[in-house]
Write a protein that holds these residues in place. Sequence first.
Motif, PDB file in Angstrom:
ATOM      1  N   ALA A 140      43.571 -68.562   6.927  1.00  0.00           N
ATOM      2  CA  ALA A 140      42.821 -67.729   7.865  1.00  0.00           C
ATOM      3  C   ALA A 140      41.512 -67.261   7.244  1.00  0.00           C
ATOM      4  CB  ALA A 140      43.671 -66.535   8.285  1.00  0.00           C
ATOM      5  N   ALA A 141      41.528 -67.038   5.920  1.00  0.00           N
ATOM      6  CA  ALA A 141      40.329 -66.553   5.238  1.00  0.00           C
ATOM      7  C   ALA A 141      39.185 -67.564   5.304  1.00  0.00           C
ATOM      8  CB  ALA A 141      40.648 -66.227   3.787  1.00  0.00           C
ATOM      9  N   GLN A 142      39.491 -68.836   5.483  1.00  0.00           N
ATOM     10  CA  GLN A 142      38.454 -69.863   5.575  1.00  0.00           C
ATOM     11  C   GLN A 142      37.792 -69.898   6.950  1.00  0.00           C
ATOM     12  OE1 GLN A 142      41.353 -72.894   3.815  1.00  0.00           O
ATOM     13  NE2 GLN A 142      39.394 -73.739   3.152  1.00  0.00           N
ATOM     14  N   TYR A 193      45.859 -64.705  13.433  1.00  0.00           N
ATOM     15  CA  TYR A 193      45.697 -66.117  13.048  1.00  0.00           C
ATOM     16  C   TYR A 193      46.158 -66.321  11.610  1.00  0.00           C
ATOM     17  CZ  TYR A 193      43.152 -70.394  11.724  1.00  0.00           C
ATOM     18  OH  TYR A 193      42.814 -71.631  11.242  1.00  0.00           O
ATOM     19  N   PHE A 194      47.029 -67.305  11.384  1.00  0.00           N
ATOM     20  CA  PHE A 194      47.623 -67.544  10.066  1.00  0.00           C
ATOM     21  C   PHE A 194      46.910 -68.655   9.299  1.00  0.00           C
ATOM     22  CE2 PHE A 194      50.731 -69.678   7.277  1.00  0.00           C
ATOM     23  CZ  PHE A 194      51.158 -68.606   6.509  1.00  0.00           C
ATOM     24  N   GLY A 195      46.556 -69.716   9.991  1.00  0.00           N
ATOM     25  CA  GLY A 195      45.917 -70.852   9.332  1.00  0.00           C
ATOM     26  C   GLY A 195      46.019 -72.095  10.191  1.00  0.00           C
ATOM     27  N   ALA A 196      45.577 -73.219   9.650  1.00  0.00           N
ATOM     28  CA  ALA A 196      45.555 -74.464  10.410  1.00  0.00           C
ATOM     29  C   ALA A 196      46.013 -75.622   9.540  1.00  0.00           C
ATOM     30  CB  ALA A 196      44.144 -74.732  10.944  1.00  0.00           C
TER      31      ALA A 196
END
Length: 294
Positions: A140-142, A193-196
């Motif tokens: 998510a940080a990206q 949102y967690f990530g992809a």
Amino acid sequence: MVRRTNLIRTLIALLALLFWAPVSAAANTATPAQRTAADACGVLAPGASAAAERAIAAACAEVAAGTWYTWGGGHGAQPGATYGQVDPTDPDSEHDPERLGFDCSGLVRHAYAKAAGSDILNGIASQQYYTHRAAARFTAAQGLAPLVPGDLLAWGTSRDLHHIAIYLGAGKMVEAKESGTRLMVSDVRLNGYFGAVRVNTGPVTGHIHQTWGTDVWTKAAPSLSAARVYAFPYSTTIRVQCQKHAEWVTSDGYTNDVWSYLPDYKAWVTNIYIKGPAWLDGVPDCGTTVPPTR
């Protein structure tokens, strides 16, 4: 004569309008909102693979058709729309058993089955995010900058990933959102949102194994006292990076001190719950180099 000819032409036009209007209305049952969503659904940025584009096309076809969200929909023996179930926590799901459609992971499963020609993402949202078919992962940080159309977006926590959608590009996604709505195009929601994950639809490399049991927890370290990371809800296909002797575990009639590191989860699991011998054939020893934990 001219006036009579014009009158005849006018009558012919009116008859044509009366004849074709019902046909046209019957052929297009989608609401204006559905047609707008369908028009907006597609590959909205460069970088997608051909398979990802096919997955998006399959999902967008369901948007164009006005397909409903149904709780549990899309999880039949084969990919595709199914009648849903009543979610006891959601009054809006009352009519889901009457509606042919998809829930969030059912739509992703269907879209990528169409893209790959086989059922490569059968499972719930968390299993799809942690798939052994991951070509790349993003936190998510990206943010959204490194994503390309076709990537799968997930919401929740490592213990509970509860929603998944397909990225279209330009900050948009296609999703089966919730009961009482049809499949739709939405702005990507960053709250929760967690990530992809980017899906590899081709051959899979690595040591692929299958778990057994239900609600089997993975751990941040090879120890029962370590923090819980994620629980396999049922038998799951996993990729094993390496294995090592660590803490002894006794469970379900078995005793074993071997733990395997799962790179897709950044977590460990006792080999008791991996099908095969106590020490997995062909999987290397982690040795003194301990894989990174969460």
